[in-house]
Scaffold this motif. Structure first.
Motif, PDB file in Angstrom:
ATOM      1  N   PHE A 141       6.657   7.948   3.726  1.00 56.35           N
ATOM      2  CA  PHE A 141       6.726   8.189   5.064  1.00 56.35           C
ATOM      3  C   PHE A 141       5.876   7.350   5.592  1.00 56.35           C
ATOM      4  O   PHE A 141       5.467   6.126   6.512  1.00 56.35           O
ATOM      5  CB  PHE A 141       6.729   8.811   6.144  1.00 56.35           C
ATOM      6  N   ARG A 142       4.272   7.554   5.038  1.00 61.22           N
ATOM      7  CA  ARG A 142       2.832   6.645   4.906  1.00 61.22           C
ATOM      8  C   ARG A 142       2.809   5.340   4.809  1.00 61.22           C
ATOM      9  O   ARG A 142       2.413   4.092   5.209  1.00 61.22           O
ATOM     10  CB  ARG A 142       1.964   7.635   5.369  1.00 61.22           C
ATOM     11  N   ALA A 143       3.732   5.069   3.558  1.00 53.90           N
ATOM     12  CA  ALA A 143       3.255   3.776   2.848  1.00 53.90           C
ATOM     13  C   ALA A 143       4.610   2.535   3.943  1.00 53.90           C
ATOM     14  O   ALA A 143       4.110   1.934   3.775  1.00 53.90           O
ATOM     15  CB  ALA A 143       3.705   4.768   1.782  1.00 53.90           C
ATOM     16  N   LEU A 144       5.004   3.988   4.201  1.00 54.30           N
ATOM     17  CA  LEU A 144       6.755   2.769   4.918  1.00 54.30           C
ATOM     18  C   LEU A 144       6.597   1.969   6.641  1.00 54.30           C
ATOM     19  O   LEU A 144       6.699   1.141   6.599  1.00 54.30           O
ATOM     20  CB  LEU A 144       7.666   3.341   4.741  1.00 54.30           C
ATOM     21  N   SER A 145       5.300   3.373   6.863  1.00 60.07           N
ATOM     22  CA  SER A 145       5.027   2.691   8.729  1.00 60.07           C
ATOM     23  C   SER A 145       4.850   1.689   8.768  1.00 60.07           C
ATOM     24  O   SER A 145       5.095   1.265   9.257  1.00 60.07           O
ATOM     25  CB  SER A 145       4.416   4.246   8.485  1.00 60.07           C
ATOM     26  N   PRO A 146       3.533   0.989   7.630  1.00 59.20           N
ATOM     27  CA  PRO A 146       3.315  -0.294   8.203  1.00 59.20           C
ATOM     28  C   PRO A 146       4.128  -1.430   7.957  1.00 59.20           C
ATOM     29  O   PRO A 146       4.578  -2.795   8.962  1.00 59.20           O
ATOM     30  CB  PRO A 146       2.291  -0.683   7.199  1.00 59.20           C
ATOM     31  N   ARG A 196       5.612  -0.616  12.203  1.00 61.69           N
ATOM     32  CA  ARG A 196       5.135  -1.032  12.647  1.00 61.69           C
ATOM     33  C   ARG A 196       5.020  -3.225  12.875  1.00 61.69           C
ATOM     34  O   ARG A 196       5.017  -3.332  14.093  1.00 61.69           O
ATOM     35  CB  ARG A 196       3.468  -0.580  12.568  1.00 61.69           C
ATOM     36  N   ALA A 197       5.069  -3.472  11.940  1.00 63.70           N
ATOM     37  CA  ALA A 197       5.328  -5.164  11.647  1.00 63.70           C
ATOM     38  C   ALA A 197       6.076  -5.919  12.398  1.00 63.70           C
ATOM     39  O   ALA A 197       6.310  -6.624  12.380  1.00 63.70           O
ATOM     40  CB  ALA A 197       4.541  -5.763  10.508  1.00 63.70           C
ATOM     41  N   GLY A 198       7.580  -4.762  12.249  1.00 64.27           N
ATOM     42  CA  GLY A 198       8.579  -5.265  12.856  1.00 64.27           C
ATOM     43  C   GLY A 198       8.818  -6.076  11.762  1.00 64.27           C
ATOM     44  O   GLY A 198       9.901  -6.970  12.089  1.00 64.27           O
ATOM     45  N   GLU A 219       1.958 -14.831   1.654  1.00 62.17           N
ATOM     46  CA  GLU A 219       1.117 -16.385   2.679  1.00 62.17           C
ATOM     47  C   GLU A 219       1.318 -16.400   4.061  1.00 62.17           C
ATOM     48  O   GLU A 219       0.903 -16.129   5.014  1.00 62.17           O
ATOM     49  CB  GLU A 219       1.646 -17.712   1.829  1.00 62.17           C
ATOM     50  N   ASP A 220       2.556 -15.524   4.352  1.00 58.90           N
ATOM     51  CA  ASP A 220       2.442 -15.102   5.899  1.00 58.90           C
ATOM     52  C   ASP A 220       1.771 -14.641   6.576  1.00 58.90           C
ATOM     53  O   ASP A 220       1.522 -12.704   5.616  1.00 58.90           O
ATOM     54  CB  ASP A 220       4.050 -14.505   6.233  1.00 58.90           C
ATOM     55  N   GLU A 221       1.086 -14.153   7.245  1.00 56.82           N
ATOM     56  CA  GLU A 221      -0.341 -13.074   7.304  1.00 56.82           C
ATOM     57  C   GLU A 221       0.265 -12.173   7.995  1.00 56.82           C
ATOM     58  O   GLU A 221      -0.139 -10.904   7.437  1.00 56.82           O
ATOM     59  CB  GLU A 221      -0.880 -14.174   8.657  1.00 56.82           C
ATOM     60  N   ILE A 273       1.597  -5.542   3.819  1.00 56.15           N
ATOM     61  CA  ILE A 273       1.415  -5.197   1.975  1.00 56.15           C
ATOM     62  C   ILE A 273      -0.172  -4.357   1.698  1.00 56.15           C
ATOM     63  O   ILE A 273      -0.235  -3.892   1.022  1.00 56.15           O
ATOM     64  CB  ILE A 273       1.929  -6.091   1.519  1.00 56.15           C
ATOM     65  N   GLU A 274      -0.913  -5.188   2.368  1.00 58.44           N
ATOM     66  CA  GLU A 274      -2.588  -4.578   1.932  1.00 58.44           C
ATOM     67  C   GLU A 274      -2.484  -2.786   2.978  1.00 58.44           C
ATOM     68  O   GLU A 274      -3.651  -2.481   2.007  1.00 58.44           O
ATOM     69  CB  GLU A 274      -3.456  -5.000   2.826  1.00 58.44           C
ATOM     70  N   GLN A 275      -1.980  -2.535   3.779  1.00 62.07           N
ATOM     71  CA  GLN A 275      -1.993  -1.606   4.779  1.00 62.07           C
ATOM     72  C   GLN A 275      -0.243  -0.407   3.327  1.00 62.07           C
ATOM     73  O   GLN A 275      -1.175   1.033   3.132  1.00 62.07           O
ATOM     74  CB  GLN A 275      -0.888  -1.252   6.270  1.00 62.07           C
ATOM     75  N   ILE A 276       0.082  -1.248   2.873  1.00 57.02           N
ATOM     76  CA  ILE A 276       1.117  -0.400   2.130  1.00 57.02           C
ATOM     77  C   ILE A 276       0.032  -0.295   0.603  1.00 57.02           C
ATOM     78  O   ILE A 276      -0.033   1.267   0.788  1.00 57.02           O
ATOM     79  CB  ILE A 276       2.186  -0.631   1.605  1.00 57.02           C
TER      80      ILE A 276
END
Length: 379
Positions: free
Chosen positions: A306-311, A314-316, A345-347, A353-356
């Motif tokens: 769940f924590r890994a998928l939350s970003p 949040r990003a939509g 390359e999309d910010e 991905i970095e948050q995951i």
């Protein structure tokens, strides 16, 4: 004096400053180098066109006689100070590079001939390239890693059967990137030498194909013997040797094995589509309509996934696929395979991905590539 000033002074002593008499000579060398680079690329482009003409004519790429004549001519024209061995070395390198660029791209697929993987490769690459049969998925990945293949095409999921687990496992084992996706509709034809239903006494095919056509077989060939074989392509090969044998295979197999259709689209259920991934080759540029595939592993603790998928939430971002596979290294440990819309390359995709990654034990970006529209029958 600062460390930077000392370093700059040392550099000036070694190379000379702008007022050095070497500067104009170095500038001239730079301009010549740029011109050499431009001419080499022009030569390679012309060499590529020569290769295309050779391919159309059926000529061999390797032409030792022509290559020897080129070297001999240049050696005769050489006024010096370059010696003959240097000229031979430089132009042998250029000729080798030209020969390589003339080679058609090699594409690995799971054989045998006329398999669904082979047909998907033909359709995606528009029949352009050298299609190389491979005995297994591992061989496709391994030969791309060894640079013996430019591309490979592998099935990753089927609309009826689900994920192709072995393909997913290989992405964990190899550092191979995805460059494209391709959806291939799967349909089954009944093929034989005569094309006549009355001649059919035995039907061969892969167990999965037989299962998908069992109602048609029961209705139209209730007395035929139904036998399993290793693949639909192997069934077509067997049918090509006996008028009383029919094969359940793809329509394309008829062309490869000189068979006629007894009946077309005999599967009991429509909408059977396999998603293939193209691996190897150059990483595609962002198109604005892309998909990014990643794989990651989490701790075996409550709430880790769940924590890994939350970003992503949040990003939509739109998550279009999530699969899990055992890692094979630890009991009850899993790799997760995820597809999200957008390009690395999309910010927003990169940051997500970095948050995951910060929540994962391990994360690998498998590739960003253009989204392929699904066939109408899937919509």
């Amino acid at each position: 004096m600062t460390d930077r000033e000392i370093k700059d002074e040392d550099n000036q002593k070694q190379t000379g400053d702008d007022s050095s008499p070497l500067s104009p000579l170095r500038g001239e060398i730079d301009r010549i180098d740029e011109r050499i680079l431009e001419l080499i690329n022009q030569r390679l482009e012309i060499g590529k066109k020569v290769g295309e003409i050779k391919k159309k004519k059926g000529s061999q790429i390797l032409d030792r006689t022509r290559e020897r004549m080129v070297i001999e001519r240049l050696s005769q024209l050489n006024p010096g100070p370059a010696d003959e061995s240097l000229i031979q070395y430089i132009f042998n390198v250029i000729i080798t590079a030209t020969r390589e660029i003339q080679k058609p791209k090699t594409i690995g697929y799971l054989g045998p001939l006329a398999s669904h993987s082979h047909i998907a490769a033909l359709h995606y690459f528009n029949h352009c390239g050298e299609f190389v049969e491979q005995p297994g998925f591992f061989d496709i990945f391994n030969n791309i890693k060894r640079k013996e293949l430019h591309f490979g095409i592998v099935p990753v999921e089927n609309s009826i059967e689900g994920a192709v687990n072995y393909t997913l496992d290989l992405f964990a084992e190899f550092e191979i990137h995805i460059t494209a996706e391709h959806y291939e509709p799967i349909s089954h034809d009944l093929l034989s030498i005569t094309g006549e239903l009355k001649d059919v006494k035995t039907v061969y095919s892969h167990p999965q194909a037989i299962a998908q056509c069992k109602n048609w077989l029961k209705k139209h060939l209730p007395h035929a013997i139904v036998m399993e074989t290793s693949s639909t392509s192997n069934a077509a090969l067997m049918a090509s040797k006996d008028e009383q044998i029919a094969a359940i295979a793809s329509g394309k197999a008829a062309h490869f094995y000189n068979l006629l259709p007894v009946a077309s689209k005999i599967q009991d259920r429509g909408g059977n589509i396999t998603r293939f991934l193209v691996i190897g080759g150059d990483r595609p540029e962002r198109t604005g309509d892309d998909k990014t595939s990643i794989m990651f592993a989490t701790n075996h603790t409550p709430g880790a996934l769940f924590r890994a998928l939350s970003p992503v939430n949040r990003a939509g971002l739109n998550m279009v696929k999530l699969e899990s596979r055992p890692t094979r290294h630890y009991n009850w440990s899993y790799h997760f395979f995820m597809d999200i819309e957008g390009h690395i390359e999309d910010e927003i995709v990169f940051q997500t991905i970095e948050q995951i990654r910060s929540q994962a034990l391990y994360l690998k970006v498998l590739g960003s590539y253009p989204i392929m529209a699904k066939p109408e029958i899937l919509q």
